[in-house]
Design a protein around this motif. Structure first.
Motif, PDB file in Angstrom:
ATOM      1  N   ASP A 145       0.861  -1.186   0.000  1.00  8.29           N
ATOM      2  CA  ASP A 145       0.000   0.000   0.000  1.00  8.29           C
ATOM      3  C   ASP A 145       0.896   1.234   0.000  1.00  8.29           C
ATOM      4  O   ASP A 145       1.679   1.439   0.918  1.00  8.29           O
ATOM      5  N   THR A 149      -1.773   6.277  -2.204  1.00  5.77           N
ATOM      6  CA  THR A 149      -2.643   6.552  -3.348  1.00  5.77           C
ATOM      7  C   THR A 149      -2.486   5.519  -4.456  1.00  5.77           C
ATOM      8  O   THR A 149      -3.208   5.568  -5.449  1.00  5.77           O
ATOM      9  N   ARG A 150      -1.552   4.605  -4.285  1.00  8.76           N
ATOM     10  CA  ARG A 150      -1.304   3.560  -5.284  1.00  8.76           C
ATOM     11  C   ARG A 150      -1.063   2.234  -4.572  1.00  8.76           C
ATOM     12  O   ARG A 150      -0.735   2.207  -3.393  1.00  8.76           O
ATOM     13  N   PRO A 172      -3.307   2.943  -9.440  1.00  7.99           N
ATOM     14  CA  PRO A 172      -4.088   3.768  -8.517  1.00  7.99           C
ATOM     15  C   PRO A 172      -4.932   2.841  -7.626  1.00  7.99           C
ATOM     16  O   PRO A 172      -5.422   1.797  -8.086  1.00  7.99           O
ATOM     17  N   THR A 173      -5.069   3.203  -6.379  1.00  6.15           N
ATOM     18  CA  THR A 173      -5.763   2.344  -5.418  1.00  6.15           C
ATOM     19  C   THR A 173      -7.163   1.959  -5.880  1.00  6.15           C
ATOM     20  O   THR A 173      -7.546   0.791  -5.782  1.00  6.15           O
ATOM     21  N   ASP A 174      -7.935   2.906  -6.413  1.00  6.50           N
ATOM     22  CA  ASP A 174      -9.303   2.587  -6.832  1.00  6.50           C
ATOM     23  C   ASP A 174      -9.325   1.607  -8.002  1.00  6.50           C
ATOM     24  O   ASP A 174     -10.176   0.720  -8.070  1.00  6.50           O
ATOM     25  N   VAL A 175      -8.373   1.714  -8.905  1.00  6.66           N
ATOM     26  CA  VAL A 175      -8.292   0.785 -10.041  1.00  6.66           C
ATOM     27  C   VAL A 175      -7.939  -0.616  -9.547  1.00  6.66           C
ATOM     28  O   VAL A 175      -8.538  -1.613  -9.971  1.00  6.66           O
ATOM     29  N   THR A 201      -8.444  -1.864  -6.539  1.00  2.34           N
ATOM     30  CA  THR A 201      -9.583  -2.371  -5.767  1.00  2.34           C
ATOM     31  C   THR A 201     -10.663  -2.922  -6.696  1.00  2.34           C
ATOM     32  O   THR A 201     -11.207  -4.004  -6.455  1.00  2.34           O
ATOM     33  N   THR A 202     -10.962  -2.201  -7.763  1.00  2.00           N
ATOM     34  CA  THR A 202     -11.947  -2.673  -8.742  1.00  2.00           C
ATOM     35  C   THR A 202     -11.484  -3.975  -9.384  1.00  2.00           C
ATOM     36  O   THR A 202     -12.269  -4.916  -9.551  1.00  2.00           O
ATOM     37  N   THR A 239     -11.904  -6.831  -6.840  1.00  2.00           N
ATOM     38  CA  THR A 239     -13.337  -7.118  -6.665  1.00  2.00           C
ATOM     39  C   THR A 239     -13.862  -7.938  -7.834  1.00  2.00           C
ATOM     40  O   THR A 239     -14.564  -8.945  -7.644  1.00  2.00           O
TER      41      THR A 239
END
Length: 62
Positions: free
Chosen positions: A25, A28-29, A46-49, A51-52, A55
């Motif tokens: 971690d 932000t990445r 990027p963290t959101d990418v 995570t997606t 998932t």
């Protein structure tokens, strides 16, 4: 996970547990590296990418 600390995949198992990936971690990445060659430059997302991606990966294995 402590930011910047590498964590081995929970799927590494026993036996040949070095054939897996580690993630870190970076706030932000998320960085990803191969445990067989830690000297190579890791990939980072990027963290959101990331995570997606995880998932969707989990959903596809059910």
């Amino acid at each position: 996970m402590t930011p910047g600390t590498w964590q081995k995949s929970s799927y590494s198992g026993s036996g040949d547990g070095n054939n897996c990936v580690e993630i870190a971690d970076l706030h932000t990445r998320v960085a990803v590296r191969d445990t067989k060659d830690r000297s190579r430059t890791p990939l980072s997302f990027p963290t959101d990418v990331f995570t997606t991606f995880i998932t969707n990966l989990k959903a596809s294995t059910r």
